[in-house]
Design a protein around this motif. Structure first.
Motif, short mmCIF file in Angstrom:
data_model
loop_
_atom_site.label_atom_id
_atom_site.label_comp_id
_atom_site.label_asym_id
_atom_site.label_seq_id
_atom_site.Cartn_x
_atom_site.Cartn_y
_atom_site.Cartn_z
N THR A 65 0.83 -1.21 0.00
CA THR A 65 0.00 0.00 0.00
C THR A 65 0.86 1.26 0.00
O THR A 65 0.61 2.21 -0.75
N PHE A 85 -1.75 -0.53 -5.58
CA PHE A 85 -2.98 -0.62 -4.78
C PHE A 85 -3.74 -1.91 -5.11
O PHE A 85 -4.25 -2.58 -4.21
N ALA A 108 -6.38 -1.22 2.45
CA ALA A 108 -5.95 -0.87 1.10
C ALA A 108 -7.04 -0.10 0.35
O ALA A 108 -6.75 0.83 -0.41
#
Length: 360
Positions: free
Chosen positions: A144, A163, A176
C-alpha cells in the motif's frame, strides 16, 4: 497521507490524518527470551504500551538501550514511538540502526521509508519500501505504501497497480481500499474514491482513515451533515484525532451549530492552548456570536502562534473593521494578501475588503 505509524504491538495507536494513509502492521518476529536485564526492561515497556502508557514505555525502551545499545527490539519500538510523536529525525536515526542490526526486518525497512518520506526523501523512501517487499513479498502494508510513494513521485499507473496488488493480498481488509480511496479523491476521481471508501467501511465500519477521508469528501461536495456524521463516528473511536475535530468544528459552524463548533475548539485548545487553527476558529466564532473583543483576542493569539496563517490575519482584519479600527484592519488585510496564493478564494475576499476600506 500515510498515518503516523504506531510502535510494534501489542498497543495499536490511532492514525493522525493529516498525512499518512495506512495502519501499521506489527513486527512479526517473536522476541528473544528475556535472558538479560535489557530484555526484562523491554518486556515491562511492552506491558505499559498494552495499558496505553506510551510515555512510560518510551522511557523504558530508552533505559533498555542504555543497557544494551544493540538491542534490536528496543530500537524498533523506540523508533515506532518517535514516529508516533512526529520526531522523524530521531526515528530515522533509530531505523538506520534497526536495519543495520536486522536487515531481514520488513517492518524496519517500511518504517524507515515512512520516516524518509516525511522528511522529503521520496527516492530514499521508494528504495526502502522496495527493500521491505524483498524481505516480505506478502507485506500488504508495504505494498500500500509503495502505491502512495509512487503517486508522490508522479507514477499514477504504478500507484494503481500497487494498490490493486495490496487489495489482492488482503481482499477483506479495509486498509488498502481506504488508502486507494483517499488517493483517488486527492487526484479528483471523486466517484472512484467514494466507492473505495464505502467498501472500506463495509469491511471495517470503524476504519479511521476511511471515516476521515469520506468525511472530507462529503464536506467537499457540500454534504456537511454527512461529513459531521463520519467525523463523529471517527471521534468515538479516536477522541484525540485532531484533524477530525478541527474539520468537524468548521462543518458545525457552516451548519449554524456555533455551540458544537465552540465545543470542538475548546477540546482542541485543552490539548494544545497554542493550536493556531483552533484559536482562529474560536475567534471567528466568538466574533460572529457578538463577542468581537473575545474574537480579536483569539485571532491575535492565532497569528502569534503561527505568523504565516493567512486566514487568521484575514479574519482579524474583518473583526477590526467591524469594531472601527480601520488602520488595523488595513494592515491585517495587506498581511493576508502577502500570504494567500493566487486563485485562493480567500484572496478575493481580502482584496474586496481592502478595496472597500480604501474607497470609503
Amino acid at each position: 497521507r500515510i498515518e503516523p505509524p504506531p510502535p510494534p504491538p501489542p498497543a495499536p495507536v490511532e492514525p493522525a490524518p493529516t498525512e499518512q494513509l495506512a495502519r501499521v502492521d506489527p513486527v512479526t518476529e517473536a522476541p528473544p527470551p528475556a535472558a538479560s536485564e535489557a530484555d526484562a526492561v523491554v518486556e515491562r515497556g511492552k506491558a505499559l504500551l498494552a495499558r496505553g502508557d506510551a510515555a512510560g514505555a518510551y522511557d523504558l525502551f530508552e533505559r533498555a538501550l542504555a543497557l544494551d545499545p544493540r538491542h534490536a527490539e528496543a530500537t524498533r519500538r523506540r523508533a515506532g514511538l518517535r514516529l508516533q510523536r512526529g520526531d522523524l529525525t530521531g526515528a530515522r536515526v533509530d531505523l538506520d540502526r534497526a536495519v543495520a542490526l536486522d536487515p531481514s526486518s520488513a517492518w524496519s525497512w517500511l518504517h524507515r521509508a515512512l520516516a524518509r518520506r516525511g522528511l522529503g526523501d521520496l527516492p530514499g523512501a521508494l528504495s526502502d519500501v522496495e527493500r521491505a517487499l524483498e524481505a516480505d513479498p506478502g507485506y500488504r502494508l508495504a505494498r500500500t505504501n509503495l502505491a502512495v510513494i509512487r503517486e508522490d513521485l508522479g507514477d499514477v499507473a504504478g500507484a494503481e497497480a500497487a494498490f490493486a496488488e495490496a487489495i489482492a493480498l488482503a481482499p477483506t481488509d479495509g486498509g488498502a481500499y481506504a488508502s486507494r480511496g483517499a488517493s483517488r479523491v486527492q487526484r479528483g476521481d471523486l466517484a472512484g474514491g467514494r466507492a473505495d471508501l464505502d467498501r472500506a467501511l463495509e469491511l471495517d465500519p470503524a476504519h479511521q482513515v476511511a471515516l476521515y477521508a469520506r468525511g472530507r469528501l462529503r464536506a467537499q461536495t457540500g454534504d456537511l451533515r454527512g461529513a459531521v456524521d463520519d467525523w463523529t463516528r471517527l471521534l468515538q473511536h479516536a477522541p484525540t484525532f485532531r484533524n477530525a475535530l478541527i474539520d468537524r468544528a468548521r462543518a458545525r459552524g457552516g451548519l449554524g451549530d456555533a455551540a458544537g463548533a465552540l465545543a470542538d475548539a475548546a477540546r482542541l485548545l485543552e490539548a494544545n492552548p497554542r493550536d493556531a487553527e483552533a484559536l482562529e476558529l474560536r475567534g471567528t466564532l466568538r466574533a460572529g456570536q457578538g463577542d468581537p473583543q473575545g474574537g480579536l483576542d483569539d485571532l491575535t493569539l492565532a497569528v502569534q502562534a503561527e505568523p504565516r496563517f493567512a486566514l487568521a490575519w484575514l479574519n482579524r482584519g474583518a473583526v477590526r473593521l467591524a469594531i472601527g479600527d480601520r488602520a488595523g484592519a488595513a494592515s491585517d488585510l495587506e498581511r493576508a494578501l502577502t500570504l494567500l496564493p493566487p486563485g485562493d478564494p480567500n484572496r478575493r475576499r481580502a482584496e474586496e475588503a481592502l478595496a472597500a476600506l480604501r474607497g470609503q
